[in-house]
Design a protein around this motif. Structure first.
Motif, PDB file in Angstrom:
ATOM      1  N   HIS A   1      30.919  41.645 -14.618  1.00 30.03           N
ATOM      2  CA  HIS A   1      30.437  42.823 -13.821  1.00 30.03           C
ATOM      3  C   HIS A   1      30.644  42.176 -12.031  1.00 30.03           C
ATOM      4  O   HIS A   1      30.951  43.187 -11.131  1.00 30.03           O
ATOM      5  CB  HIS A   1      28.803  43.013 -13.200  1.00 30.03           C
ATOM      6  N   ALA A   2      32.133  42.079 -12.489  1.00 24.00           N
ATOM      7  CA  ALA A   2      32.767  41.830 -11.039  1.00 24.00           C
ATOM      8  C   ALA A   2      34.857  41.993 -11.484  1.00 24.00           C
ATOM      9  O   ALA A   2      34.912  41.190 -12.747  1.00 24.00           O
ATOM     10  CB  ALA A   2      32.343  40.458 -10.038  1.00 24.00           C
ATOM     11  N   TRP A   3      35.546  42.392 -10.467  1.00 29.34           N
ATOM     12  CA  TRP A   3      36.776  42.218 -11.002  1.00 29.34           C
ATOM     13  C   TRP A   3      37.507  41.995  -9.970  1.00 29.34           C
ATOM     14  O   TRP A   3      37.453  42.227  -8.721  1.00 29.34           O
ATOM     15  CB  TRP A   3      37.009  43.753 -11.101  1.00 29.34           C
ATOM     16  N   LYS A   4      38.547  41.025 -10.462  1.00 31.59           N
ATOM     17  CA  LYS A   4      39.413  41.035  -9.509  1.00 31.59           C
ATOM     18  C   LYS A   4      40.086  41.598  -7.738  1.00 31.59           C
ATOM     19  O   LYS A   4      39.921  42.921  -8.588  1.00 31.59           O
ATOM     20  CB  LYS A   4      40.877  40.636  -9.741  1.00 31.59           C
ATOM     21  N   PRO A   5      39.864  41.424  -6.723  1.00 36.11           N
ATOM     22  CA  PRO A   5      40.362  40.199  -6.307  1.00 36.11           C
ATOM     23  C   PRO A   5      38.399  39.591  -6.116  1.00 36.11           C
ATOM     24  O   PRO A   5      38.720  38.394  -4.851  1.00 36.11           O
ATOM     25  CB  PRO A   5      40.534  39.993  -5.103  1.00 36.11           C
ATOM     26  N   ASP A   6      37.781  40.090  -6.908  1.00 35.13           N
ATOM     27  CA  ASP A   6      36.248  39.090  -6.070  1.00 35.13           C
ATOM     28  C   ASP A   6      36.291  38.208  -6.687  1.00 35.13           C
ATOM     29  O   ASP A   6      36.208  37.597  -8.099  1.00 35.13           O
ATOM     30  CB  ASP A   6      35.114  40.187  -6.653  1.00 35.13           C
ATOM     31  N   PRO A   7      35.684  36.805  -5.502  1.00 34.86           N
ATOM     32  CA  PRO A   7      35.981  35.776  -6.521  1.00 34.86           C
ATOM     33  C   PRO A   7      34.427  36.276  -6.883  1.00 34.86           C
ATOM     34  O   PRO A   7      34.018  34.769  -8.155  1.00 34.86           O
ATOM     35  CB  PRO A   7      35.393  35.183  -5.281  1.00 34.86           C
ATOM     36  N   LYS A   8      33.234  36.480  -7.293  1.00 34.77           N
ATOM     37  CA  LYS A   8      32.468  36.573  -8.130  1.00 34.77           C
ATOM     38  C   LYS A   8      32.560  36.557  -9.517  1.00 34.77           C
ATOM     39  O   LYS A   8      32.350  35.922 -10.977  1.00 34.77           O
ATOM     40  CB  LYS A   8      31.403  37.928  -8.096  1.00 34.77           C
ATOM     41  N   LEU A   9      33.917  36.851 -10.054  1.00 41.08           N
ATOM     42  CA  LEU A   9      34.538  36.403 -11.474  1.00 41.08           C
ATOM     43  C   LEU A   9      34.656  35.635 -11.420  1.00 41.08           C
ATOM     44  O   LEU A   9      34.286  34.993 -12.367  1.00 41.08           O
ATOM     45  CB  LEU A   9      35.813  37.401 -11.460  1.00 41.08           C
ATOM     46  N   LEU A  10      35.236  34.668 -10.458  1.00 42.03           N
ATOM     47  CA  LEU A  10      35.413  32.944 -11.190  1.00 42.03           C
ATOM     48  C   LEU A  10      34.253  32.280 -11.627  1.00 42.03           C
ATOM     49  O   LEU A  10      34.123  31.161 -11.599  1.00 42.03           O
ATOM     50  CB  LEU A  10      36.841  32.432 -10.285  1.00 42.03           C
ATOM     51  N   HIS A  11      33.365  33.052 -10.039  1.00 37.94           N
ATOM     52  CA  HIS A  11      32.059  32.302  -9.982  1.00 37.94           C
ATOM     53  C   HIS A  11      31.170  32.806 -11.150  1.00 37.94           C
ATOM     54  O   HIS A  11      30.625  31.738 -11.660  1.00 37.94           O
ATOM     55  CB  HIS A  11      31.292  32.835  -8.502  1.00 37.94           C
ATOM     56  N   PHE A  12      31.063  33.202 -11.727  1.00 38.27           N
ATOM     57  CA  PHE A  12      30.647  33.445 -12.683  1.00 38.27           C
ATOM     58  C   PHE A  12      31.118  32.561 -14.312  1.00 38.27           C
ATOM     59  O   PHE A  12      29.871  32.146 -14.689  1.00 38.27           O
ATOM     60  CB  PHE A  12      30.418  34.979 -13.454  1.00 38.27           C
ATOM     61  N   VAL A  13      32.556  32.628 -13.946  1.00 41.47           N
ATOM     62  CA  VAL A  13      32.687  31.684 -15.680  1.00 41.47           C
ATOM     63  C   VAL A  13      32.332  30.123 -14.816  1.00 41.47           C
ATOM     64  O   VAL A  13      31.572  29.272 -15.979  1.00 41.47           O
ATOM     65  CB  VAL A  13      34.471  32.218 -15.602  1.00 41.47           C
TER      66      VAL A  13
ATOM     67  N   VAL B   1      46.034  39.991  -6.905  1.00 41.71           N
ATOM     68  CA  VAL B   1      44.909  40.006  -7.200  1.00 41.71           C
ATOM     69  C   VAL B   1      44.148  39.085  -7.699  1.00 41.71           C
ATOM     70  O   VAL B   1      42.655  38.200  -6.869  1.00 41.71           O
ATOM     71  CB  VAL B   1      43.992  41.134  -7.708  1.00 41.71           C
ATOM     72  N   GLY B   2      45.012  37.708  -8.692  1.00 42.55           N
ATOM     73  CA  GLY B   2      44.294  36.889  -9.367  1.00 42.55           C
ATOM     74  C   GLY B   2      44.762  36.217  -8.007  1.00 42.55           C
ATOM     75  O   GLY B   2      43.353  35.173  -7.702  1.00 42.55           O
ATOM     76  N   VAL B   3      45.126  35.618  -7.571  1.00 47.45           N
ATOM     77  CA  VAL B   3      45.900  34.840  -6.586  1.00 47.45           C
ATOM     78  C   VAL B   3      44.690  35.152  -5.933  1.00 47.45           C
ATOM     79  O   VAL B   3      43.549  34.274  -4.825  1.00 47.45           O
ATOM     80  CB  VAL B   3      46.542  35.521  -5.900  1.00 47.45           C
ATOM     81  N   GLN B   4      44.206  36.179  -4.999  1.00 44.54           N
ATOM     82  CA  GLN B   4      43.085  36.556  -4.081  1.00 44.54           C
ATOM     83  C   GLN B   4      41.807  36.162  -4.834  1.00 44.54           C
ATOM     84  O   GLN B   4      41.176  35.356  -3.908  1.00 44.54           O
ATOM     85  CB  GLN B   4      43.198  38.024  -3.782  1.00 44.54           C
ATOM     86  N   ALA B   5      41.471  36.078  -6.069  1.00 47.31           N
ATOM     87  CA  ALA B   5      40.317  35.740  -6.629  1.00 47.31           C
ATOM     88  C   ALA B   5      40.158  34.592  -6.240  1.00 47.31           C
ATOM     89  O   ALA B   5      39.064  33.785  -6.081  1.00 47.31           O
ATOM     90  CB  ALA B   5      40.105  36.260  -7.941  1.00 47.31           C
ATOM     91  N   GLY B   6      41.360  33.876  -6.524  1.00 46.28           N
ATOM     92  CA  GLY B   6      41.224  32.010  -6.873  1.00 46.28           C
ATOM     93  C   GLY B   6      40.706  31.616  -5.251  1.00 46.28           C
ATOM     94  O   GLY B   6      40.204  30.676  -5.394  1.00 46.28           O
ATOM     95  N   ILE B   7      41.600  31.606  -4.345  1.00 44.38           N
ATOM     96  CA  ILE B   7      41.547  31.067  -3.226  1.00 44.38           C
ATOM     97  C   ILE B   7      39.989  31.506  -2.624  1.00 44.38           C
ATOM     98  O   ILE B   7      40.064  30.752  -2.091  1.00 44.38           O
ATOM     99  CB  ILE B   7      43.045  31.608  -1.629  1.00 44.38           C
ATOM    100  N   GLY B   8      39.378  32.841  -2.867  1.00 44.45           N
ATOM    101  CA  GLY B   8      38.238  33.273  -2.103  1.00 44.45           C
ATOM    102  C   GLY B   8      37.450  32.989  -2.899  1.00 44.45           C
ATOM    103  O   GLY B   8      36.235  32.660  -2.252  1.00 44.45           O
ATOM    104  N   ALA B   9      37.892  32.310  -4.286  1.00 50.04           N
ATOM    105  CA  ALA B   9      36.745  31.642  -5.308  1.00 50.04           C
ATOM    106  C   ALA B   9      36.725  29.261  -4.359  1.00 50.04           C
ATOM    107  O   ALA B   9      35.725  29.098  -5.252  1.00 50.04           O
ATOM    108  CB  ALA B   9      36.278  31.448  -6.438  1.00 50.04           C
ATOM    109  N   GLN B  10      37.759  29.465  -3.768  1.00 51.13           N
ATOM    110  CA  GLN B  10      38.199  27.792  -3.166  1.00 51.13           C
ATOM    111  C   GLN B  10      38.588  27.727  -5.042  1.00 51.13           C
ATOM    112  O   GLN B  10      37.650  25.942  -4.113  1.00 51.13           O
ATOM    113  CB  GLN B  10      37.253  27.716  -2.356  1.00 51.13           C
ATOM    114  N   VAL B  11      39.051  27.854  -5.319  1.00 49.69           N
ATOM    115  CA  VAL B  11      40.218  27.146  -6.242  1.00 49.69           C
ATOM    116  C   VAL B  11      40.916  26.756  -6.351  1.00 49.69           C
ATOM    117  O   VAL B  11      41.202  27.465  -5.928  1.00 49.69           O
ATOM    118  CB  VAL B  11      39.533  27.459  -7.745  1.00 49.69           C
ATOM    119  N   THR B  12      41.792  25.451  -6.305  1.00 44.07           N
ATOM    120  CA  THR B  12      43.193  25.499  -6.317  1.00 44.07           C
ATOM    121  C   THR B  12      43.638  26.618  -7.629  1.00 44.07           C
ATOM    122  O   THR B  12      43.210  26.607  -8.530  1.00 44.07           O
ATOM    123  CB  THR B  12      42.963  23.875  -7.899  1.00 44.07           C
ATOM    124  N   THR B  13      44.191  26.911  -7.094  1.00 42.03           N
ATOM    125  CA  THR B  13      45.218  28.565  -7.866  1.00 42.03           C
ATOM    126  C   THR B  13      46.705  27.991  -7.655  1.00 42.03           C
ATOM    127  O   THR B  13      47.001  28.019  -6.755  1.00 42.03           O
ATOM    128  CB  THR B  13      44.479  29.025  -6.882  1.00 42.03           C
TER     129      THR B  13
END
Length: 101
Positions: free
Chosen positions: A25-37, A56-68
């Protein structure tokens, strides 16, 4: 993914581990998507590597504080105007192998 993974014969590596924005229930660039996974896979951000070929994908990764990794295969010299220690660039699969080793 349900269509493309079988074409590559890689689907058996991902059985039961493919998630979508609809699941989260979250779409890039929302980091919630990566946090969910990460929650589903029971891993921490520092254990992950996120690869995307879109801003938008890069923004999601950075927002989730994941090596992107920004996979700039279509425009290999294009840089995104984002300053983040989480962001790295690759333009080919050989660079991905070098990065993970």
């Amino acid at each position: 993914m349900a269509f493309t993974l079988p074409l590559t014969k890689l689907n058996h590596y991902f059985e039961g581990t493919v998630y979508s924005a609809l699941d989260a229930h979250a779409w890039k660039p929302d980091p919630k998507l990566l946090h969910f996974v990460m929650d589903k896979m029971q891993v921490r951000a520092e254990e992950c590597l996120f690869i995307d070929d879109s801003l938008v994908g890069v923004q999601a990764g950075i927002g989730a504080q994941v090596t992107t990794l920004y996979f700039s295969h279509a425009e290999p010299h294009k840089k995104i105007e984002v300053d983040s220690p989480y962001l790295h660039y690759i333009s080919g699969m050989r660079q991905l192998l070098a990065f993970v080793q």
